[in-house]
Design a protein around this motif. Structure first.
Motif, mmCIF file in Angstrom:
data_model
loop_
_atom_site.group_PDB
_atom_site.id
_atom_site.type_symbol
_atom_site.label_atom_id
_atom_site.label_comp_id
_atom_site.label_asym_id
_atom_site.label_seq_id
_atom_site.Cartn_x
_atom_site.Cartn_y
_atom_site.Cartn_z
ATOM 1 N N LEU A 109 0.811 -1.044 0.129
ATOM 2 C CA LEU A 109 -0.099 0.045 -0.124
ATOM 3 C C LEU A 109 0.762 1.284 0.110
ATOM 4 O O LEU A 109 1.921 1.294 0.913
ATOM 5 N N ALA A 110 0.692 2.244 -0.871
ATOM 6 C CA ALA A 110 1.413 3.270 -1.161
ATOM 7 C C ALA A 110 2.625 3.244 -1.077
ATOM 8 O O ALA A 110 3.616 4.045 -0.610
ATOM 9 N N GLY A 111 3.172 2.122 -1.963
ATOM 10 C CA GLY A 111 4.679 1.762 -2.177
ATOM 11 C C GLY A 111 5.246 1.169 -1.119
ATOM 12 O O GLY A 111 6.480 1.151 -0.980
ATOM 13 N N ARG A 112 4.684 0.549 -0.088
ATOM 14 C CA ARG A 112 5.314 -0.156 1.230
ATOM 15 C C ARG A 112 4.709 -1.353 1.240
ATOM 16 O O ARG A 112 3.404 -1.566 1.088
ATOM 17 N N PRO A 113 5.377 -2.467 1.718
ATOM 18 C CA PRO A 113 4.790 -3.569 1.960
ATOM 19 C C PRO A 113 3.665 -3.644 2.973
ATOM 20 O O PRO A 113 3.871 -2.860 3.955
ATOM 21 N N ALA A 114 2.674 -4.369 2.900
ATOM 22 C CA ALA A 114 1.581 -4.130 3.979
ATOM 23 C C ALA A 114 0.744 -5.725 3.982
ATOM 24 O O ALA A 114 1.145 -6.596 3.023
ATOM 25 N N GLU A 115 0.109 -5.890 4.992
ATOM 26 C CA GLU A 115 -0.512 -6.973 5.153
ATOM 27 C C GLU A 115 -2.107 -6.665 5.194
ATOM 28 O O GLU A 115 -2.702 -6.302 6.086
#
Length: 854
Positions: A109-115
């Motif tokens: 999300l928004a260029g960052r890893p997310a769960e």
């Protein structure tokens, strides 16, 4: 007898405390391991996003179509439902609405890893989610974001949000923000059309949320829905079971927890029974003189046994009562560690009900009463006129029951060793090696007096030569009082043997897995991610780089090769398919265009380049055993339950015990629960250095959230680090078992040494000094430790040698030698401390007073 038993406990506080400690710790350990097993069996998961649906229909994880007597594990990946089941569920009376639900992982999300997870807007009613700003998604590209994610990413209605679904990047327009009082997890809600497009499983759905009409009983409705979907591979859930549909990771968590808890719980129970039995038996044997005096005063054998049984029962009941709260806390501690190590998903609810507590109490009580009965039986049957003479020195230990038990345990250990070394292959051999260690320990303990006599005889002259008169006296004690020596040696043997066996079983597996990975790694670099996923298209992108000779996706999974037994129907078969005999096999998904360049194990037959579509490369032994050849077709059931007829396009020889098959990554990836690609193998062109390759790969993967590029050495180190999850869990559970054995060691040696206060006093009265007594006991401690370590090493060898043959054909276990040195040093140190400390305390009393003290 109960009143007399309670009165005698007042004068035997040390013995009572020793038995209480053994019983208490045993009950705590058994309850803790039992609670893990109950947690895995029940697999309760509280629903969050689906909490608004009283009934949930999801795919059944049971293995379909197995023949009678061929039970197998359930499916390991999420089983999907046919989309047309929605109409069948909606037609059931009492169903207000049947809502299809699909889920796809949002990995960035928004260029960052997310769960996070993505769902359709129509499924928002299952939580429910309510709009707090903006509007629902009306067109393709629209998304509603939960309020927590909106605050974290700083988006508002109308803003653009970059999100990767299964690693594939997208840009969505935030149409609204929603909140749910029941779920705090990151969620993206798309229009129904967009959600099914991103889901990309035509004709399939994950779940069906059932909203109940007013006045309808959810439990009865669940039964009715179950009848409506019977035979369609569906499972109907209600209550706490609904969370399983929402958190499919609990499927693998349950399959991890049950065997781990069962294996170590069984081992812990055996250790608890053995330790409790030996401790109580030793304490009863120490009271031979007291029982002899009672026999001379007219007490009958039955009265003696009832008295001892009553004393033991009092201690057991008290220990069980004291263990209830610590047992719960200890089980929760083990569960938390397994969750931290990602072996068990945190969504699984920890449970400790009535059964683990009853098991802990029952196991310790049974062991204590059985040991008390056996130990008191011989003394109680001796004639009163002979009792005093026999109480002075115990030399007889052989009995028919003991010999029969020794034969059974040693025979069982031998059988397991033969099975391990000749039948088992690979890491699965640990399933028989660990129980074999316990069987060896119990069998050796039963014949320990004879072994101690022989070993003491071997040590008598060299020890006596170097230690002088006090050492010679110590060796005379060891030779004559072999039953007492065996009682001191057994806990050392148990702690040393189990610690060595369990630790080196794990280190050997780790070493074998690392060697297999290194030998099979032909690639010069590996592209992976931290907490995100790689887009599948990146494989072709990297393969086109001028520095790259070939690139291949790397996906892991498992499946079953099925042998058809008949065309279907019949007892034990599936209602909708044929009866089969499944054989489990691990899968490695690869890309055909880069397989030859990145896979180190060459094809024996066929060609890896043909791994496209419904094709498979099988191990040579699997082809040979099944009577198949390259070009034949085999029936494969994937981990999610799909069945394919696969063409064998090649064969290869995998490492011993680590058999697997290779399939196209494009076929395996959508049949995994997450559907995410986490690793790409890359081979450099001739003349391209590792630095040039990694630099080119980092530049091309720079836009992928969480992307990491590692060379060969870094990849090997990362693989070893990845194995730490199972290693930490195994070492923790091994520490539980060994720690209990160490407690038994300390407990037994302190009690056994403290019993000899009168003996020490008599020695001092006839002229021995404190220094001489301490020197004698130091020599006894050394002899006790040496014999215990020798027997413990034998226990470990009986388990590790067959395991080494099964694992990789070597006899010696793999692992650092300092582990064994540390175990031996710890055993020696504990033996000296627990023998010399009570001796020093006993020597503080005046000899005359100690000689007449009870």
């Amino acid at each position: 007898m109960l009143r007399l038993a309670l009165k005698t406990l007042r004068f035997r506080k040390g013995g009572f405390l020793a038995s209480l400690i053994a019983l208490f710790v045993g009950a705590v350990v058994v309850q803790g391991c039992g609670s893990l097993l109950e947690t895995g069996i029940r697999a309760d998961v509280k629903a969050e996003r689906l909490a608004g649906a009283p009934v949930v229909v999801t795919g059944s994880q049971d293995y379909p179509g197995t023949a009678v007597g061929t039970a197998t594990d359930g499916m390991t990946e999420r089983v999907l439902l046919d989309e047309d089941l929605v109409d069948a569920v909606a037609a059931v009376p009492g169903v207000a609405e049947a809502v299809p639900d699909v889920s796809m992982p949002v990995t960035a999300l928004a260029g960052r890893p997310a769960e996070a997870s993505g769902h359709s807007w129509s499924s928002a009613s299952l939580s429910p989610y309510e709009l707090v700003a903006g509007a629902e998604p009306a067109a393709s590209g629209d998304v509603v974001v939960d309020s927590a994610t909106a605050r974290k990413t700083g988006v508002r209605p109308g803003a653009r949000l970059k999100a990767s679904v299964r690693g594939v990047p997208h840009v969505f327009r935030v149409s609204g923000i929603a909140e749910s009082r029941r779920s705090a997890r990151a969620v993206l809600l798309f229009s129904d059309e967009e959600a099914f497009r991103l889901y990309d499983r035509p004709g399939k759905i994950d779940d069906i949320g059932v909203l109940v009409a007013p006045g309808t009983d959810p439990v009865r409705l669940a039964d009715a829905v179950g009848d409506a979907v019977a035979g369609r591979g569906a499972r109907v859930l209600h209550g706490d079971d609904r969370g399983v549909a929402e958190f499919p990771a609990t499927i693998a968590g349950r399959q991890n927890l049950i065997p781990v808890a069962g294996a170590f719980g069984g081992l812990a129970t055996m250790v608890a029974i053995f330790v409790v039995g030996s401790t109580v038996g030793m304490l009863v044997q120490q009271r031979r003189r007291e029982m002899a005096l009672l026999r001379t005063t007219g007490v009958t054998p039955g009265q003696l046994r009832r008295m001892v049984m009553a004393e033991t029962a009092v201690a057991a009941v008290l220990a069980a009562g004291l263990s209830l709260v610590p047992g719960l806390a200890f089980g929760h501690f083990l569960y938390d560690v397994l969750v931290d190590q990602d072996l068990v998903p945190g969504e699984m609810v920890f449970r400790q009900g009535f059964v683990p507590r009853l098991a802990g109490f029952g196991a310790t009580l049974f062991a204590a009463l059985a040991a008390a009965f056996i130990a008191s039986r011989r003394v109680s049957k001796v004639r009163p006129t002979e009792a005093m003479a026999e109480a002075s020195l115990q030399t007889r230990w052989v009995s028919p029951v003991r010999l029969i038990l020794a034969f059974l345990f040693l025979g069982g250990a031998t059988a397991l060793a033969i099975v391990t070394g000749t039948v088992m292959t690979g890491p699965v051999a640990a399933s028989t090696s660990a129980p074999a260690a316990m069987l060896w320990a119990v069998g050796i303990a039963l014949v320990a007096p004879a072994l101690c006599r022989w070993l003491a005889a071997l040590l008598r002259w060299p020890v006596g030569w170097f230690t002088g008169l006090s050492g010679q006296l110590a060796m005379l004690n060891a030779s004559v009082r072999r039953v007492r020596l065996a009682a001191a040696v057994i806990p050392i043997m148990l702690a040393t043997g189990l610690a060595t066996a369990l630790i080196y079983l794990q280190t050997s597996q780790d070493d074998a897995a690392s060697r297999m990975f290194a030998e099979g790694l032909k690639a010069d670099a590996i592209v992976s991610t931290r907490g995100a996923a790689l887009p599948p298209s990146l494989v072709d992108t990297l393969a086109r780089l001028p520095q790259v000779a070939g690139a291949s996706a790397s996906v892991s999974g498992d499946a079953r090769l099925e042998t058809l037994l008949d065309s279907g129907g019949g007892d034990g078969g599936s209602k909708t398919g044929p009866r089969v005999r499944p054989a489990r096999i691990d899968l490695q998904g690869v890309t055909a265009a880069g397989a030859r360049q990145t896979i180190a194990r060459t094809a024996v037959q066929g060609d890896y380049g043909k791994l496209t579509g419904d094709s498979i490369v099988l191990p040579t032994d699997v082809l040979r055993d099944s009577g198949r050849k390259v070009g034949d077709r085999v029936r494969l059931r994937w981990g999610n339950g799909d069945v394919s007829s696969m063409t064998v396009v090649g064969s290869f020889t995998p490492p011993r015990g680590f058999g697997y098959a290779m399939v196209p990554a494009a076929e395996l990836l959508p049949r995994t629960t997450s559907g995410t690609l986490s690793q790409i193998l890359v081979k450099a062109k001739p003349g391209v250095s590792a630095r040039e390759l990694t630099a080119a790969l980092r530049e091309r993967a720079d836009g992928v959230p969480g992307a990491v590029v590692a060379n060969r050495s870094e990849a090997k180190a990362a693989h070893a680090q990845g194995d730490e999850t199972g290693r930490v869990a195994s070492f923790l559970l091994a520490a539980v078992v060994v720690g209990y054995a160490v407690i038994a060691l300390v407990n037994s040696l302190i009690v056994a040494t403290a019993e000899r206060r009168g003996e020490f006093a008599l020695q001092r009265l006839i002229g021995s000094t404190r220094r001489q007594v301490l020197w004698m006991m130091s020599v006894e401690a050394l002899v006790t430790a040496v014999i215990g370590i020798v027997l413990g090493t034998g226990v470990a060898a009986g388990s590790l040698l067959p395991f080494g043959l099964a694992l990789d054909g070597t006899l010696l276990p793999s692992g650092p030698g300092w582990i064994y040195v540390t175990i031996v040093a710890a055993a020696v140190a504990l033996t000296f401390v627990t023998i010399l400390l009570p001796t020093i305390l006993a020597l503080r009393a005046k000899p005359v007073e100690a000689a007449v003290a009870p």
